[in-house]
Scaffold this motif. Structure first.
Motif, PDB file in Angstrom:
ATOM      1  N   MET A  15       0.853  -1.192   0.000  1.00  0.00           N
ATOM      2  CA  MET A  15       0.000   0.000   0.000  1.00  0.00           C
ATOM      3  C   MET A  15       0.890   1.243   0.000  1.00  0.00           C
ATOM      4  O   MET A  15       1.772   1.365   0.839  1.00  0.00           O
ATOM      5  CB  MET A  15      -0.886  -0.005   1.234  1.00  0.00           C
ATOM      6  CG  MET A  15      -2.059   0.968   1.154  1.00  0.00           C
ATOM      7  SD  MET A  15      -3.330   0.420   0.013  1.00  0.00           S
ATOM      8  CE  MET A  15      -4.001  -0.980   0.907  1.00  0.00           C
TER       9      MET A  15
ATOM     10  N   SER B 293     -12.853   0.931   0.534  1.00  0.00           N
ATOM     11  CA  SER B 293     -13.061   0.172   1.763  1.00  0.00           C
ATOM     12  C   SER B 293     -14.502  -0.326   1.860  1.00  0.00           C
ATOM     13  O   SER B 293     -14.755  -1.474   2.235  1.00  0.00           O
ATOM     14  CB  SER B 293     -12.724   1.050   2.971  1.00  0.00           C
ATOM     15  OG  SER B 293     -13.019   0.391   4.182  1.00  0.00           O
TER      16      SER B 293
ATOM     17  N   TRP C 124     -10.169  -8.244   5.669  1.00  0.00           N
ATOM     18  CA  TRP C 124      -8.826  -7.664   5.787  1.00  0.00           C
ATOM     19  C   TRP C 124      -8.671  -6.491   4.827  1.00  0.00           C
ATOM     20  O   TRP C 124      -8.131  -5.446   5.197  1.00  0.00           O
ATOM     21  CB  TRP C 124      -7.770  -8.721   5.486  1.00  0.00           C
ATOM     22  CG  TRP C 124      -6.384  -8.147   5.406  1.00  0.00           C
ATOM     23  CD1 TRP C 124      -5.518  -7.900   6.440  1.00  0.00           C
ATOM     24  CD2 TRP C 124      -5.709  -7.707   4.219  1.00  0.00           C
ATOM     25  NE1 TRP C 124      -4.353  -7.336   5.970  1.00  0.00           N
ATOM     26  CE2 TRP C 124      -4.438  -7.208   4.614  1.00  0.00           C
ATOM     27  CE3 TRP C 124      -6.050  -7.695   2.868  1.00  0.00           C
ATOM     28  CZ2 TRP C 124      -3.522  -6.701   3.700  1.00  0.00           C
ATOM     29  CZ3 TRP C 124      -5.137  -7.185   1.952  1.00  0.00           C
ATOM     30  CH2 TRP C 124      -3.889  -6.698   2.363  1.00  0.00           C
ATOM     31  N   MET C 125      -9.143  -6.642   3.597  1.00  0.00           N
ATOM     32  CA  MET C 125      -9.050  -5.565   2.618  1.00  0.00           C
ATOM     33  C   MET C 125      -9.856  -4.356   3.081  1.00  0.00           C
ATOM     34  O   MET C 125      -9.404  -3.202   2.973  1.00  0.00           O
ATOM     35  CB  MET C 125      -9.554  -6.046   1.253  1.00  0.00           C
ATOM     36  CG  MET C 125      -9.353  -5.049   0.125  1.00  0.00           C
ATOM     37  SD  MET C 125     -10.008  -5.656  -1.455  1.00  0.00           S
ATOM     38  CE  MET C 125      -8.947  -7.082  -1.725  1.00  0.00           C
TER      39      MET C 125
ATOM     40  N   SER D   3      -7.930  -2.719   6.113  1.00  0.00           N
ATOM     41  CA  SER D   3      -6.658  -2.120   5.724  1.00  0.00           C
ATOM     42  C   SER D   3      -6.878  -0.878   4.872  1.00  0.00           C
ATOM     43  O   SER D   3      -6.159   0.121   5.022  1.00  0.00           O
ATOM     44  CB  SER D   3      -5.794  -3.137   4.966  1.00  0.00           C
ATOM     45  OG  SER D   3      -6.407  -3.550   3.753  1.00  0.00           O
TER      46      SER D   3
ATOM     47  N   VAL E 219      -7.917   1.978   7.181  1.00  0.00           N
ATOM     48  CA  VAL E 219      -6.762   2.570   7.856  1.00  0.00           C
ATOM     49  C   VAL E 219      -5.968   3.443   6.890  1.00  0.00           C
ATOM     50  O   VAL E 219      -5.547   4.558   7.231  1.00  0.00           O
ATOM     51  CB  VAL E 219      -5.872   1.460   8.458  1.00  0.00           C
ATOM     52  CG1 VAL E 219      -4.559   2.039   8.982  1.00  0.00           C
ATOM     53  CG2 VAL E 219      -6.605   0.735   9.582  1.00  0.00           C
ATOM     54  N   TRP E 220      -5.740   2.942   5.688  1.00  0.00           N
ATOM     55  CA  TRP E 220      -5.011   3.726   4.685  1.00  0.00           C
ATOM     56  C   TRP E 220      -5.719   5.053   4.411  1.00  0.00           C
ATOM     57  O   TRP E 220      -5.079   6.112   4.342  1.00  0.00           O
ATOM     58  CB  TRP E 220      -4.886   2.918   3.393  1.00  0.00           C
ATOM     59  CG  TRP E 220      -4.121   3.638   2.321  1.00  0.00           C
ATOM     60  CD1 TRP E 220      -2.773   3.624   2.130  1.00  0.00           C
ATOM     61  CD2 TRP E 220      -4.663   4.490   1.310  1.00  0.00           C
ATOM     62  NE1 TRP E 220      -2.436   4.423   1.053  1.00  0.00           N
ATOM     63  CE2 TRP E 220      -3.574   4.964   0.529  1.00  0.00           C
ATOM     64  CE3 TRP E 220      -5.947   4.907   0.974  1.00  0.00           C
ATOM     65  CZ2 TRP E 220      -3.749   5.825  -0.554  1.00  0.00           C
ATOM     66  CZ3 TRP E 220      -6.125   5.768  -0.104  1.00  0.00           C
ATOM     67  CH2 TRP E 220      -5.040   6.214  -0.852  1.00  0.00           C
TER      68      TRP E 220
ATOM     69  N   SER F 190     -17.382  -0.873   8.282  1.00  0.00           N
ATOM     70  CA  SER F 190     -16.355  -1.655   8.963  1.00  0.00           C
ATOM     71  C   SER F 190     -16.840  -2.198  10.308  1.00  0.00           C
ATOM     72  O   SER F 190     -16.424  -3.281  10.731  1.00  0.00           O
ATOM     73  CB  SER F 190     -15.093  -0.817   9.160  1.00  0.00           C
ATOM     74  OG  SER F 190     -14.481  -0.541   7.907  1.00  0.00           O
TER      75      SER F 190
END
Length: 397
Positions: A1, A17, A75-76, A79, A82-83, A119
């Motif tokens: 990433m 996301s 997970w995707m 993550s 967060v990104w 999420s």
């Protein structure tokens, strides 16, 4: 990433996301409808393990694939969240943010509460499928979930209030640039909060918890419906007068995920009202509700595809040199059609006795829905390769 500080970030990247979270839900649908879960309204770890141990090879393969799909896309989802949060922090206070807040695009910031609410839902799915014994403490988790969704809803309402306060007191809304349904993003965010709140209404055995969940989810249902209606009127008026905004054309199909989320909210409320408050919805009423929702979704899907083809959107924004974060809005309609289609087939057609469960018609329709799911997965992987590379994000989208 890649490092978000070196990227041409947009709040619409939160939709990456959201799309991954939606794909997590599609795999959960496999377990929800195809794994027996006596004693609870949703499949849990022990149900999945028991079904896998007793299942035939095909059943075991389905369960293994579903569990793997949930794990990978959860997970995707997390993550990418967060990104985006890191990128948003770098974006905050910049001139680009100031310009965004002076334009119609201010509502793009509501992709943040949308992504957070998604999420939280993904977190619940992970807990149900992978955490043994979760249901023994779930009544303690429901109030925490209600609080988390309520805080997320407060953020969404604050952001929406900032936008409406500006345009209603100062003016400046650009109707010429509003040739899309981009202004329905706030409605989508409010609906995602509402459907999260409604989970406690459907699953809690505590009357007080279920009652609070019904009330709170009803508030966000109505807020979402009002914002969606106003945004649709504004969008249609602008498109008829000024034409559709080419880059924002995917938003024409945002009605599809919005209706899926609101439809699930209503189903959850119906279940809670039946379990605790004497409310009853017969199979015929559920069939009509789901069929009407699914019909509207198909109509908007056909309209969206027609507009995308006529405008040459794919050649420019999917395969050409230009990259648009708004392309991730194309993921949500396919995901939402698959999820609502699963409810329509299982709760609607099978529930009303129109088709037999696990018969030829059932598996034909289910196969079509899985094909839509597979296409959505392919689109997500393609968009991620196209957008989430250092070389791509280092350039303006």
């Amino acid at each position: 990433m890649p490092d978000p500080r070196n990227s041409a970030w947009s709040p619409l990247y939160y939709l990456a996301s959201v799309g991954a979270g939606g794909l997590t839900v599609t795999f959960f649908m496999w377990l929800y409808f195809w794994v027996p879960h006596p004693g609870s309204p949703v499949p849990l770890f022990n149900h999945v393990v028991a079904a896998f141990a007793a299942g035939q090879p095909l059943s075991r393969a389905m369960i293994a694939l579903a569990a793997a799909g949930i794990a990978v896309f959860a997970w995707m989802n997390l993550s990418l969240l967060v990104w985006n949060l890191r990128a948003h922090r770098a974006f905050h206070g910049s001139e680009a943010e100031a310009q965004l807040k002076r334009s119609n695009g201010q509502t793009q910031l509501m992709a943040l509460p949308l992504a957070i609410a998604m999420s939280i839902n993904v977190g619940f799915i992970l807990g149900m499928i992978f955490v043994p014994g979760l249901w023994s403490v779930v009544e303690y988790l429901f109030p925490a979930a209600l609080l988390a969704f309520l805080l997320t809803g407060a953020l969404a309402l604050r952001q929406l209030g900032a936008f409406l306060g500006r345009v209603l007191t100062e003016g400046g809304f650009d109707f010429g640039a509003n040739g899309s349904f981009a202004q329905m993003l706030p409605a989508f965010a409010l609906a995602m909060v509402g459907v999260g709140l409604s989970a406690s209404a459907a699953m809690s055995t505590t009357v007080a918890t279920a009652g609070v969940a019904v009330v709170l989810s009803s508030f966000f249902f109505m807020a979402s419906a009002i914002v969606a209606a106003v945004s649709m009127i504004l969008g249609v008026w602008s498109m008829f007068r000024h034409g559709a905004a080419r880059e924002a054309l995917p938003t024409v199909m945002v009605v599809i995920p919005l209706l899926t989320v609101l439809g699930i909210l209503l189903l959850r409320q119906n279940h809670g009202l039946h379990a605790h408050f004497g409310g009853h919805s017969d199979p015929a009423a559920i069939l009509i509700l789901l069929t009407r929702i699914f019909s509207v979704q198909i109509l908007f899907g056909l309209l969206g595809v027609a507009l995308l083809r006529r405008s040459g959107y794919a050649a420019e924004f999917l395969h050409g040199e230009r990259r648009s974060a708004g392309a991730y809005a194309l993921v949500c309609p396919g995901v939402a059609l698959m999820v609502m289609g699963m409810f329509w087939v299982n709760k609607g057609l099978v529930g009303a006795g129109i088709i037999a469960s696990h018969g030829a018609a059932y598996w034909t329709l289910s196969a079509a829905l899985i094909a839509v799911q597979a296409a959505s997965i392919a689109l997500v992987l393609y968009l991620n390769r196209r957008h989430f590379r250092t070389s791509a994000l280092a350039q303006p989208a």
